[in-house]
Design a protein around this motif. Sequence first.
Motif, short mmCIF file in Angstrom:
data_model
loop_
_atom_site.label_atom_id
_atom_site.label_comp_id
_atom_site.label_asym_id
_atom_site.label_seq_id
_atom_site.Cartn_x
_atom_site.Cartn_y
_atom_site.Cartn_z
N ALA A 143 -87.32 -37.40 0.53
CA ALA A 143 -86.00 -38.00 0.57
C ALA A 143 -84.96 -37.65 -0.61
N GLU A 144 -83.73 -37.94 -0.34
CA GLU A 144 -82.61 -37.51 -1.39
C GLU A 144 -81.89 -38.96 -1.85
N ILE A 145 -81.76 -38.95 -3.18
CA ILE A 145 -80.89 -40.21 -3.67
C ILE A 145 -79.61 -39.64 -4.46
N GLU A 146 -78.47 -40.38 -4.13
CA GLU A 146 -77.30 -40.13 -4.72
C GLU A 146 -77.24 -41.01 -5.98
N THR A 147 -76.82 -40.22 -7.09
CA THR A 147 -77.01 -40.77 -8.55
C THR A 147 -75.65 -40.49 -9.31
N PRO A 148 -74.39 -41.13 -8.75
CA PRO A 148 -73.20 -40.74 -9.52
C PRO A 148 -73.27 -40.85 -11.21
N GLU A 149 -73.94 -41.97 -11.42
CA GLU A 149 -73.83 -42.34 -12.80
C GLU A 149 -74.57 -41.42 -13.55
N VAL A 150 -75.67 -40.90 -13.10
CA VAL A 150 -76.50 -39.64 -13.77
C VAL A 150 -75.66 -38.64 -13.84
N ASP A 151 -74.97 -38.29 -12.75
CA ASP A 151 -74.02 -37.07 -12.80
C ASP A 151 -73.24 -37.22 -13.74
N GLN A 152 -72.63 -38.19 -14.01
CA GLN A 152 -71.43 -38.30 -15.02
C GLN A 152 -72.13 -38.15 -16.36
N GLN A 153 -73.06 -38.91 -16.63
CA GLN A 153 -73.61 -38.82 -17.98
C GLN A 153 -74.14 -37.41 -18.37
N LEU A 154 -74.55 -36.47 -17.33
CA LEU A 154 -74.93 -35.30 -17.58
C LEU A 154 -73.90 -34.41 -17.97
N GLN A 155 -72.79 -34.74 -17.18
CA GLN A 155 -71.54 -33.93 -17.67
C GLN A 155 -71.08 -34.26 -19.07
N GLN A 156 -71.05 -35.48 -19.45
CA GLN A 156 -70.76 -35.99 -20.59
C GLN A 156 -71.51 -35.31 -21.91
N SER A 157 -72.98 -35.47 -21.47
CA SER A 157 -73.82 -34.80 -22.53
C SER A 157 -73.73 -33.33 -22.80
N ARG A 158 -73.35 -32.71 -21.63
CA ARG A 158 -73.27 -31.42 -21.94
C ARG A 158 -71.72 -30.93 -22.63
N ALA A 159 -70.86 -31.65 -22.34
CA ALA A 159 -69.60 -31.63 -23.21
C ALA A 159 -70.04 -31.98 -24.68
N GLU A 160 -70.57 -32.88 -24.98
CA GLU A 160 -70.85 -33.28 -26.22
C GLU A 160 -71.91 -32.29 -26.96
N LEU A 161 -72.62 -31.58 -26.07
CA LEU A 161 -73.61 -30.39 -26.81
C LEU A 161 -72.50 -29.21 -27.10
N GLU A 162 -71.71 -28.96 -26.32
CA GLU A 162 -70.71 -27.79 -26.59
C GLU A 162 -70.01 -28.29 -28.00
N ARG A 163 -69.53 -29.54 -28.12
CA ARG A 163 -69.02 -29.82 -29.58
C ARG A 163 -69.90 -29.80 -30.73
N MET A 164 -71.07 -30.08 -30.40
CA MET A 164 -71.97 -29.97 -31.48
C MET A 164 -72.07 -28.68 -31.75
N GLN A 165 -72.37 -27.54 -30.81
CA GLN A 165 -72.62 -26.34 -31.08
C GLN A 165 -71.65 -25.62 -31.83
N ALA A 166 -70.22 -26.17 -31.65
CA ALA A 166 -69.05 -25.68 -32.08
C ALA A 166 -69.19 -26.07 -33.70
N ASN A 167 -69.53 -27.41 -34.17
CA ASN A 167 -69.66 -27.53 -35.41
C ASN A 167 -70.80 -27.19 -36.14
N MET A 168 -71.67 -26.67 -35.14
CA MET A 168 -72.93 -26.10 -36.19
C MET A 168 -72.61 -24.68 -36.32
N GLU A 169 -71.60 -24.05 -35.67
CA GLU A 169 -71.02 -22.58 -35.78
C GLU A 169 -70.25 -22.60 -36.90
#
Length: 423
Positions: A143-169
């Motif tokens: 079966a397949e489940i639609e998870t829009p909230e998880v998808d949005q959280q993942l996008q936000q977390s990836r953006a936060e990761l990019e910011r953290m990587q920039a600060n680290m550099e």
Amino acid sequence: MSSNSKIRDPERDMTTQEQVADDTQTDVVPAHADAGHHAAPIEPRGGGRTFGILLALVLLFAIGYGLHIRSSSEKQLARATGEAAILSVHVVSPTLGSSAQDLVLPGNVQAFIETPIYSRTNGYLKKWYFDIGAHVRKGQLLAEIETPEVDQQLQQSRAELERMQANMELAGVTSNRWQSLLSKHAVSQQEADQARSNYIAAQAAVGASKANVGRLVQLQSYERIVAPFDGVITARNTDIGDLIDAGSGTSNPRELFHLASVGKLRVYVAVPEVYADSIRDGDSATLTQDSNPVEKAPGTIVRNAKAIDRATRTLNVEVDIDNTKGTLLPGAYVFVHFHLPSGAHTVTIPSNTLLFRAEGLRVGVVHGDRVQLTPVTIGHDYGNSVEITSGLNASDQIILDPPDSLTSGIKVHVETQRVQGQS
């Protein structure tokens, strides 16, 4: 004598009287003649006395014979009453050995692997692909489940990761720069260490952000419900559009599917304690079921609990069955036949020989013409017969259908022996 002779003659009578008077005066001898005249009727009196004696003797004989007959009848009645008071019984001898060579016990069939399938993410069911009874392979999409909230959280977390990587550099460049200046004594050691610490903290923040991204990616992967092993879908409890809650998010989660591996089955059997020592891992067993008594499925004893259950006094035994053909179904009620060696001192008797007393189980054993109530121990109950492990020998004669009033020491009459098991 005729009637004319009875008419008296007066003159003759007078003459006779005169002659008698003269004779009386002169001689007393004629009196003997009178005596002889009166003695003649005595003879009939003697014959009557004899007849009376004979009649009395006959009466006494008849009375004695009657008393004798009555006494004989009373003795016969007493004898018949005594014989009737003796209990007539049928007896049977126990059968040496026991049907325990084929010990039959009920068992519960379970799938070798069986599990409910829950969702690990929240969302809505988008589609299901298999219904009950479907055979699926490991990794196949269920079966397949639609998870829009998880998808949005993942996008936000990836953006936060990019910011953290920039600060680290930036923190890394700053730390390197301060290290260069420190070698020229342009900055203090404290300032160089502070820059180095900021760089290490930025690296840790990047690691935490990556872990969060990985967690959300994993949750997103739970949008796809896949089969964890080869098996059969035995339950489907969801449909398109249903709100799906994560399995760990509620105290009573709802399973989406139930999957069972039926190529190999487990059968759990509670073996009585008396047979526990006869169970050996690796021994063979046979399964039958009421729905198809002709079909016999071979199995193998693979393991047992190695302990007696205190509540039931039984040993939990597992028998594995190859069910490639699908002849057995999980959850079925079956009978497991264990092939055990017969006991050296066991016998089998009909069930209608048992007496249930307050002091325990008894059977009536006949010795001569007397009964002895003997305590026995049952090994296994087969319905119309029971296995006796102690108390009886094959040469004993036991009473069939004993009355409840039977006691030790009473006299009985053994009738023709009956066939074992008849009632």
